[in-house]
Write a protein that holds these residues in place. Sequence first.
Motif, PDB file in Angstrom:
ATOM      1  N   PRO A  21     -22.107 -17.786 -43.454  1.00 23.64           N
ATOM      2  CA  PRO A  21     -22.623 -16.446 -42.007  1.00 23.64           C
ATOM      3  C   PRO A  21     -24.530 -17.171 -42.192  1.00 23.64           C
ATOM      4  O   PRO A  21     -24.923 -16.736 -43.476  1.00 23.64           O
ATOM      5  N   GLY A  22     -25.353 -16.982 -41.720  1.00 19.89           N
ATOM      6  CA  GLY A  22     -26.781 -17.474 -41.979  1.00 19.89           C
ATOM      7  C   GLY A  22     -27.117 -18.696 -43.307  1.00 19.89           C
ATOM      8  O   GLY A  22     -28.381 -18.480 -42.694  1.00 19.89           O
ATOM      9  N   ARG A  23     -25.955 -19.193 -43.427  1.00 17.96           N
ATOM     10  CA  ARG A  23     -26.208 -20.483 -43.865  1.00 17.96           C
ATOM     11  C   ARG A  23     -25.389 -21.391 -44.286  1.00 17.96           C
ATOM     12  O   ARG A  23     -23.979 -20.988 -43.455  1.00 17.96           O
ATOM     13  N   VAL A  24     -25.778 -23.258 -44.620  1.00 19.31           N
ATOM     14  CA  VAL A  24     -24.819 -23.650 -44.822  1.00 19.31           C
ATOM     15  C   VAL A  24     -24.769 -24.247 -45.851  1.00 19.31           C
ATOM     16  O   VAL A  24     -26.163 -24.293 -46.883  1.00 19.31           O
ATOM     17  N   ARG A  74     -30.662 -23.144 -54.097  1.00 20.48           N
ATOM     18  CA  ARG A  74     -31.765 -23.233 -53.130  1.00 20.48           C
ATOM     19  C   ARG A  74     -32.407 -24.368 -52.161  1.00 20.48           C
ATOM     20  O   ARG A  74     -33.135 -24.249 -52.916  1.00 20.48           O
ATOM     21  N   ASP A  75     -32.293 -24.054 -50.939  1.00 18.07           N
ATOM     22  CA  ASP A  75     -33.467 -25.451 -50.397  1.00 18.07           C
ATOM     23  C   ASP A  75     -34.036 -25.104 -48.867  1.00 18.07           C
ATOM     24  O   ASP A  75     -33.257 -23.835 -48.632  1.00 18.07           O
ATOM     25  N   GLY A  82     -31.856 -26.052 -39.081  1.00 18.05           N
ATOM     26  CA  GLY A  82     -31.689 -25.933 -37.561  1.00 18.05           C
ATOM     27  C   GLY A  82     -32.065 -24.070 -37.977  1.00 18.05           C
ATOM     28  O   GLY A  82     -30.891 -22.812 -37.228  1.00 18.05           O
ATOM     29  N   GLY A  83     -32.307 -23.098 -38.684  1.00 14.77           N
ATOM     30  CA  GLY A  83     -33.030 -22.181 -38.822  1.00 14.77           C
ATOM     31  C   GLY A  83     -31.363 -21.725 -39.653  1.00 14.77           C
ATOM     32  O   GLY A  83     -31.706 -20.203 -40.115  1.00 14.77           O
ATOM     33  N   LEU A  84     -30.778 -22.608 -40.567  1.00 12.49           N
ATOM     34  CA  LEU A  84     -29.904 -22.379 -41.727  1.00 12.49           C
ATOM     35  C   LEU A  84     -30.491 -21.866 -42.672  1.00 12.49           C
ATOM     36  O   LEU A  84     -31.379 -23.038 -42.634  1.00 12.49           O
ATOM     37  N   GLY A  85     -29.835 -21.190 -44.083  1.00 14.09           N
ATOM     38  CA  GLY A  85     -30.428 -21.434 -45.207  1.00 14.09           C
ATOM     39  C   GLY A  85     -30.108 -22.240 -45.662  1.00 14.09           C
ATOM     40  O   GLY A  85     -28.512 -22.493 -45.419  1.00 14.09           O
ATOM     41  N   VAL A  86     -30.396 -23.195 -46.658  1.00 15.97           N
ATOM     42  CA  VAL A  86     -29.450 -24.006 -47.311  1.00 15.97           C
ATOM     43  C   VAL A  86     -28.778 -24.048 -48.440  1.00 15.97           C
ATOM     44  O   VAL A  86     -29.896 -23.182 -49.403  1.00 15.97           O
ATOM     45  N   VAL A  87     -28.187 -24.164 -49.420  1.00 12.82           N
ATOM     46  CA  VAL A  87     -27.317 -24.152 -50.566  1.00 12.82           C
ATOM     47  C   VAL A  87     -26.861 -25.713 -51.189  1.00 12.82           C
ATOM     48  O   VAL A  87     -26.128 -25.663 -50.341  1.00 12.82           O
ATOM     49  N   ILE A  88     -27.480 -26.134 -51.946  1.00 10.20           N
ATOM     50  CA  ILE A  88     -26.849 -27.138 -52.387  1.00 10.20           C
ATOM     51  C   ILE A  88     -25.884 -26.806 -54.137  1.00 10.20           C
ATOM     52  O   ILE A  88     -26.374 -26.373 -54.804  1.00 10.20           O
ATOM     53  N   GLU A  89     -24.794 -27.043 -53.387  1.00  9.52           N
ATOM     54  CA  GLU A  89     -23.348 -26.277 -54.623  1.00  9.52           C
ATOM     55  C   GLU A  89     -22.987 -27.955 -55.888  1.00  9.52           C
ATOM     56  O   GLU A  89     -23.010 -28.956 -55.202  1.00  9.52           O
ATOM     57  N   LEU A  90     -23.543 -28.094 -56.561  1.00 11.13           N
ATOM     58  CA  LEU A  90     -23.936 -29.071 -57.202  1.00 11.13           C
ATOM     59  C   LEU A  90     -22.876 -28.693 -58.878  1.00 11.13           C
ATOM     60  O   LEU A  90     -23.106 -27.873 -59.561  1.00 11.13           O
ATOM     61  N   ARG A 137     -41.382 -11.789 -45.587  1.00  9.53           N
ATOM     62  CA  ARG A 137     -40.732 -11.107 -44.242  1.00  9.53           C
ATOM     63  C   ARG A 137     -41.309 -12.538 -44.184  1.00  9.53           C
ATOM     64  O   ARG A 137     -40.297 -13.321 -43.432  1.00  9.53           O
ATOM     65  N   VAL A 138     -42.181 -13.038 -43.897  1.00  6.92           N
ATOM     66  CA  VAL A 138     -42.280 -15.200 -43.562  1.00  6.92           C
ATOM     67  C   VAL A 138     -41.659 -15.620 -44.228  1.00  6.92           C
ATOM     68  O   VAL A 138     -40.774 -16.499 -42.890  1.00  6.92           O
ATOM     69  N   ALA A 139     -41.382 -15.749 -45.130  1.00  2.82           N
ATOM     70  CA  ALA A 139     -39.819 -16.208 -45.965  1.00  2.82           C
ATOM     71  C   ALA A 139     -38.591 -15.906 -44.810  1.00  2.82           C
ATOM     72  O   ALA A 139     -37.810 -16.871 -44.503  1.00  2.82           O
ATOM     73  N   ALA A 140     -38.457 -14.891 -44.927  1.00  4.12           N
ATOM     74  CA  ALA A 140     -36.967 -14.688 -43.977  1.00  4.12           C
ATOM     75  C   ALA A 140     -36.778 -15.119 -42.302  1.00  4.12           C
ATOM     76  O   ALA A 140     -35.890 -15.290 -42.347  1.00  4.12           O
ATOM     77  N   ALA A 141     -38.891 -14.765 -42.397  1.00  4.69           N
ATOM     78  CA  ALA A 141     -38.595 -15.333 -40.150  1.00  4.69           C
ATOM     79  C   ALA A 141     -38.212 -16.697 -40.452  1.00  4.69           C
ATOM     80  O   ALA A 141     -38.263 -17.277 -39.310  1.00  4.69           O
ATOM     81  N   VAL A 142     -38.489 -17.628 -41.615  1.00  8.52           N
ATOM     82  CA  VAL A 142     -38.301 -18.673 -41.484  1.00  8.52           C
ATOM     83  C   VAL A 142     -36.697 -19.513 -41.866  1.00  8.52           C
ATOM     84  O   VAL A 142     -36.545 -20.539 -42.288  1.00  8.52           O
ATOM     85  N   GLY A 143     -35.824 -18.319 -42.124  1.00  8.58           N
ATOM     86  CA  GLY A 143     -34.553 -18.348 -42.439  1.00  8.58           C
ATOM     87  C   GLY A 143     -34.642 -18.505 -44.156  1.00  8.58           C
ATOM     88  O   GLY A 143     -33.330 -18.812 -44.516  1.00  8.58           O
ATOM     89  N   ILE A 144     -35.344 -18.281 -44.718  1.00 15.08           N
ATOM     90  CA  ILE A 144     -35.246 -18.003 -46.197  1.00 15.08           C
ATOM     91  C   ILE A 144     -35.518 -16.446 -46.952  1.00 15.08           C
ATOM     92  O   ILE A 144     -36.216 -15.752 -46.675  1.00 15.08           O
ATOM     93  N   SER A 145     -33.976 -16.478 -47.285  1.00 15.34           N
ATOM     94  CA  SER A 145     -34.226 -14.390 -48.237  1.00 15.34           C
ATOM     95  C   SER A 145     -34.731 -14.464 -49.372  1.00 15.34           C
ATOM     96  O   SER A 145     -34.370 -15.367 -50.161  1.00 15.34           O
ATOM     97  N   VAL A 146     -35.656 -14.193 -50.376  1.00 14.82           N
ATOM     98  CA  VAL A 146     -36.351 -13.669 -51.148  1.00 14.82           C
ATOM     99  C   VAL A 146     -37.205 -12.707 -51.729  1.00 14.82           C
ATOM    100  O   VAL A 146     -38.271 -12.041 -51.139  1.00 14.82           O
ATOM    101  N   GLY A 147     -37.168 -12.529 -52.640  1.00 13.95           N
ATOM    102  CA  GLY A 147     -38.157 -10.988 -53.192  1.00 13.95           C
ATOM    103  C   GLY A 147     -39.509 -11.961 -53.232  1.00 13.95           C
ATOM    104  O   GLY A 147     -39.703 -12.323 -53.642  1.00 13.95           O
ATOM    105  N   ARG A 148     -39.342 -10.526 -53.363  1.00 10.58           N
ATOM    106  CA  ARG A 148     -41.583 -10.225 -53.051  1.00 10.58           C
ATOM    107  C   ARG A 148     -42.049 -10.387 -54.566  1.00 10.58           C
ATOM    108  O   ARG A 148     -42.850 -11.619 -54.689  1.00 10.58           O
ATOM    109  N   ASP A 149     -41.137 -10.211 -55.341  1.00 10.84           N
ATOM    110  CA  ASP A 149     -41.537 -10.498 -57.192  1.00 10.84           C
ATOM    111  C   ASP A 149     -40.966 -12.080 -57.895  1.00 10.84           C
ATOM    112  O   ASP A 149     -41.714 -12.470 -58.338  1.00 10.84           O
ATOM    113  N   THR A 150     -39.658 -12.679 -56.802  1.00 18.27           N
ATOM    114  CA  THR A 150     -39.739 -13.780 -56.943  1.00 18.27           C
ATOM    115  C   THR A 150     -40.697 -14.356 -56.701  1.00 18.27           C
ATOM    116  O   THR A 150     -41.145 -15.707 -57.428  1.00 18.27           O
TER     117      THR A 150
END
Length: 168
Positions: free
Chosen positions: A21-24, A55-56, A60-68, A121-134
Amino acid sequence: MFLELFPYLSALLIEEVERQPGRVVFRTRVRAATAVCSCGESSARVHGRYIRRLRDVAAGGLGVVIELRVRRFRCENARCPAVTFAEQIAGLTTPHSRYTPLLRGMLTQIELALAGRAGARVAAAVGISVGRDTLLRMVRAVPEPDIGEVEALGVDDFAFRKGRHYGT
Ligand SMILES: [Zn+2]
């Protein structure tokens, strides 16, 4: 086609792509049979493996996670202080990062333009959830602390040195 979109993944074998859900999630491992220690010695002696997640940028609107699936190698240089070392992928991983250089660069730009909550908020709008502290830490270029979710089964920044063991 795939590597035209993700040229920085060319060193990896992508074994599985899972839509969540929400990511690949790309499940990957490194193609090369050997890795080079920071002392310059090449090694093929695999000491262990663990999972690392990066995280990448969104695709396509989905968050990308590279599991290595990272290998830890034994250094065979008798004069090297490192007993073992984790493989790094040029242009993709650095010892502590949880983000690809591409995503880090994008988030840094967002944070520079829109500090704090607005940037998040802008990061979330482009499919990346990230905290402001980060985001703030990225701009300050302070190394990310190793807190939060435990994502790795092993740790690649353990200081195993001959004669002195910090890890368990
Ligand atoms: Zn070495």
